[in-house]
Motif scaffolding. Structure first.
Motif, short mmCIF file in Angstrom:
data_model
loop_
_atom_site.label_atom_id
_atom_site.label_comp_id
_atom_site.label_asym_id
_atom_site.label_seq_id
_atom_site.Cartn_x
_atom_site.Cartn_y
_atom_site.Cartn_z
N ALA A 257 0.85 -1.20 0.00
CA ALA A 257 0.00 0.00 0.00
C ALA A 257 0.88 1.25 0.00
N GLU A 258 0.60 2.16 -0.87
CA GLU A 258 1.43 3.35 -1.02
C GLU A 258 1.19 4.38 0.08
N ASN A 259 -0.06 4.54 0.52
CA ASN A 259 -0.36 5.60 1.49
C ASN A 259 -1.52 5.18 2.38
N CYS A 260 -1.43 4.05 3.02
CA CYS A 260 -2.54 3.56 3.83
C CYS A 260 -2.77 4.39 5.08
N LEU A 261 -1.79 5.19 5.48
CA LEU A 261 -1.95 6.03 6.66
C LEU A 261 -2.56 7.39 6.32
N GLY A 262 -2.86 7.61 5.05
CA GLY A 262 -3.53 8.84 4.63
C GLY A 262 -2.70 10.10 4.83
N LEU A 263 -1.43 10.03 4.49
CA LEU A 263 -0.56 11.20 4.66
C LEU A 263 -0.84 12.26 3.60
N SER A 264 -0.60 13.49 3.97
CA SER A 264 -0.75 14.60 3.04
C SER A 264 0.40 14.56 2.04
N PRO A 265 0.27 15.28 0.91
CA PRO A 265 1.39 15.32 -0.05
C PRO A 265 2.70 15.80 0.57
N ILE A 266 2.62 16.75 1.48
CA ILE A 266 3.83 17.26 2.14
C ILE A 266 4.43 16.17 3.03
N LEU B 13 3.98 5.00 11.19
CA LEU B 13 4.58 6.30 10.95
C LEU B 13 5.10 6.77 12.29
N VAL B 14 6.43 6.85 12.41
CA VAL B 14 7.07 7.21 13.67
C VAL B 14 7.61 8.63 13.55
N HIS B 15 7.20 9.47 14.46
CA HIS B 15 7.70 10.85 14.50
C HIS B 15 8.34 11.06 15.87
N ALA B 16 9.63 11.39 15.86
CA ALA B 16 10.35 11.67 17.10
C ALA B 16 10.76 13.13 17.09
#
Length: 170
Positions: free
Chosen positions: A32-41, A99-102
């Motif tokens: 899946a290319e974008n299953c987390l529904g990320l914005s283009p940015i 999606l990990v954001h630190a």
């Protein structure tokens, strides 16, 4: 299919520190290319890191042959061992998208600490997902209620173990 799960970790004495992990599980091999529904940015800034539970290196201190997907075979389901190319040939298969954001906003340390956090989380995810596969015979028939009960038991045991190291001063 499970909905999106978001976990946020903070530390009260480091207000400029936090980790967030968004998770979604899908019945595919990571295609899946974008299953987390990320914005283009967000898509343009993400770095994709595929974790192979069978063939990625695990630190020696955590390695157990009985938990190695290259050797493990479930007695209850017959799944395993995972051979080279397993992601393209194994059925059924599920992928855990993360999606990990630190964020560690301390001047002079931010880049190094954030990189270290990402590496540590990758190692934790690799170990945890290897164990989830290798422990399938223990959880295979569990209901959601069984899972919740098990989680509560583990949380209580963990709290008991960690609380014995805390002291109260009167």
């Amino acid at each position: 299919m499970l909905s999106l799960v978001i976990e946020v970790y903070t530390c009260s004495f480091l207000p400029k520190f936090h980790i967030s992990i968004k998770t979604k599980y899908q019945d595919n091999n990571g295609s899946a290319e974008n299953c987390l529904g990320l914005s283009p940015i967000e898509l343009s800034h993400r770095e994709v890191d595929y974790i192979d539970i069978a063939y990625d290196e695990l630190s020696a201190k955590h390695y157990k042959e009985e938990e190695d997907p290259k050797f493990f075979q479930s007695k209850r389901t017959g799944r395993g061992p995972l051979v080279e190319g397993w992601r393209d040939t194994t059925q059924p298969i599920m992928c855990s998208y993360k999606l990990v954001h630190a964020s560690f906003e301390i001047w002079g340390m931010q880049t190094r600490v954030e990189y270290f956090i990402q590496k540590c989380i990758r190692d934790i995810l690799l170990l945890g997902h290897r164990q989830a596969f290798a422990w399938i015979d223990e959880w295979y028939d569990m209901t959601l209620e069984d899972v919740r009960e098990y989680e509560q038991k583990m949380q209580a045991e963990t709290n008991h173990k960690t609380n014995r190291f805390w002291f109260s001063w009167s």
